[in-house]
Write an enzyme that holds these catalytic residues in place. Sequence first.
Site, PDB file in Angstrom:
ATOM      1  CG  HIS A  21      -1.949  -0.879   1.164  1.00  0.00           C
ATOM      2  ND1 HIS A  21      -3.488  -0.420   0.917  1.00  0.00           N
ATOM      3  CD2 HIS A  21      -2.096  -2.422   1.361  1.00  0.00           C
ATOM      4  CE1 HIS A  21      -4.044  -1.532   0.873  1.00  0.00           C
ATOM      5  NE2 HIS A  21      -3.556  -2.500   1.266  1.00  0.00           N
ATOM      6  CG  ASP A 126      -4.302   2.745   1.740  1.00  0.00           C
ATOM      7  OD1 ASP A 126      -5.017   1.838   1.915  1.00  0.00           O
ATOM      8  OD2 ASP A 126      -3.223   2.503   0.913  1.00  0.00           O
TER       9      ASP A 126
END
Length: 490
Positions: A21, A126
């Site tokens: 990520h 995120d």
Amino acid sequence: MTMMNEEAMDLILIPAPLMGHLISDVEMAKRLLQIRHQLSITVFLMKSPLDSHLNSYVQSLLAHNHCSRLKFISLPEEDLPAPASKEPTNGFTLFSFFVESHKPNVRDCVNEMKKNDVRLGGFVVDSICMAMMDVADEFGLPTYVYYTSGAAMLGLHLHLQSLRDDHGVDVTEFKDSDPHLNLSTYSKPFPPKLLPLFALDKTGGSAYFLDIAKRMRKAKGILVNTFLELEPHALESLSKDASAPPVYPVGPILNLKSNKIQESSEKEILKWLDGHPDSSVVFLCFGSCGSFPEPQVKEIAYALEQSGHRFLWSLRRPPSHGSIFSTDYNDPEEALPEGFLERTKSIGKVIGWAPQAAVLAHPAVGGFVSHCGWNSTLESIWSGVPIATWPIYTEQQANAFQLVEEIGIGVEVKMDYRYYFMGEFEILPEKVNAKEIESAITVLMDHPTINPQRMKATELKGKSRKALEEDGSSFNYFKCFFEHVMNNII
Ligand code: UDP
């Protein structure tokens, strides 16, 4: 008060403290800055109590604080919280407590920025850190989401949440034997056995997963790591969901420079590939956490030997108890059939961590046996390499389905394979035998010019590159996103 450039604006990016990520989050920020020169981005970095690789990457970002428009700030370190109750805890609940524990630190940093008269355009979060939306709300700032998987997966995510919240369905009760699901972002009916395991997890995983989707619906926009030409059907379907915010396909966002590998070992691997003809080597690599039990390793070895194809195999040892990360073998021979390395030394190479993006870009590589993580999928597409799908954990089974059934660059090894999940080893999966693996490799590697998966991969390679060019679809979506952000500034 200092004079501010009318157009100048700062976005706060909150990446997730997980390698796959974080890299993608930071690359996305760099892309956005390339497209908009009036923009600055401040990235709030969380360190991980569990992942030293992540922490060294964080350190390297802090050390390079490269340009004044991209600033990295390290949030004070937090420990993993002790479970507050006797409720069962798993990786998801711990992760969600961990993100929550950073909220006061984020609040302090935003206050600091505000003292300096920074003109804030909002938070970009995120998707697995959606809890930070609360802090943005406190400051009256809009939240945008960055979704590091694809659009079909985003649709699956939103659909399951709607089943739970709008229709009272307990999605953790879905069984392998249930009829296929009609998920609008997939054109074919979706087998429930390929749902992400966390969606089915009764010990907190499912609630965590679906709550993410619930919050995403309240965001002002969702940037997705995909491109229009890769997932037209899924994106069209998302655009019709009136209760989802606008979706911006801005990918492929890739980190083409591997930063985990030491130069010399990377060079040695690439030099080995130099010695082989174009499209002749099959590359096997299973992500940052992928590994197999030893009997399965042996079956892969038999399959490679039988197939006779040249191969480059990133072979990694299952994590030790309590960890989720696979490690390199000191000596891979301990897991391989006796004499395997000697017998295959003229056609094959067994390595540990691979400089994957560079390997896929090498002309000698003709096929990729992959766990179908979304970053790996996009890297393979970027290099025009077809994929033999062997998913292992998280949402990879659904990605494999998409590659084989929807996108058309995938050859199935085994679609419903699962090995472990957030450090908890499942019951050992049924072994995939050498014959099955060998057949998939044969289909993947044979008849290079007429192989439909290869032809599709070549087509998508061109389209992925075009998408990022000036006036390409992703470039234009980035511009739309930016206009949207400007319009939302109070
Ligand atoms: N990767 C790599 N070498 C390896 C294994 C993985 O460079 O030996 C990189 C790969 O190129 C990709 C990322 O790690 O960028 C893995 O991300 P993905 O989403 O595919 O899977 P995850 O590891 O998150 O399951």
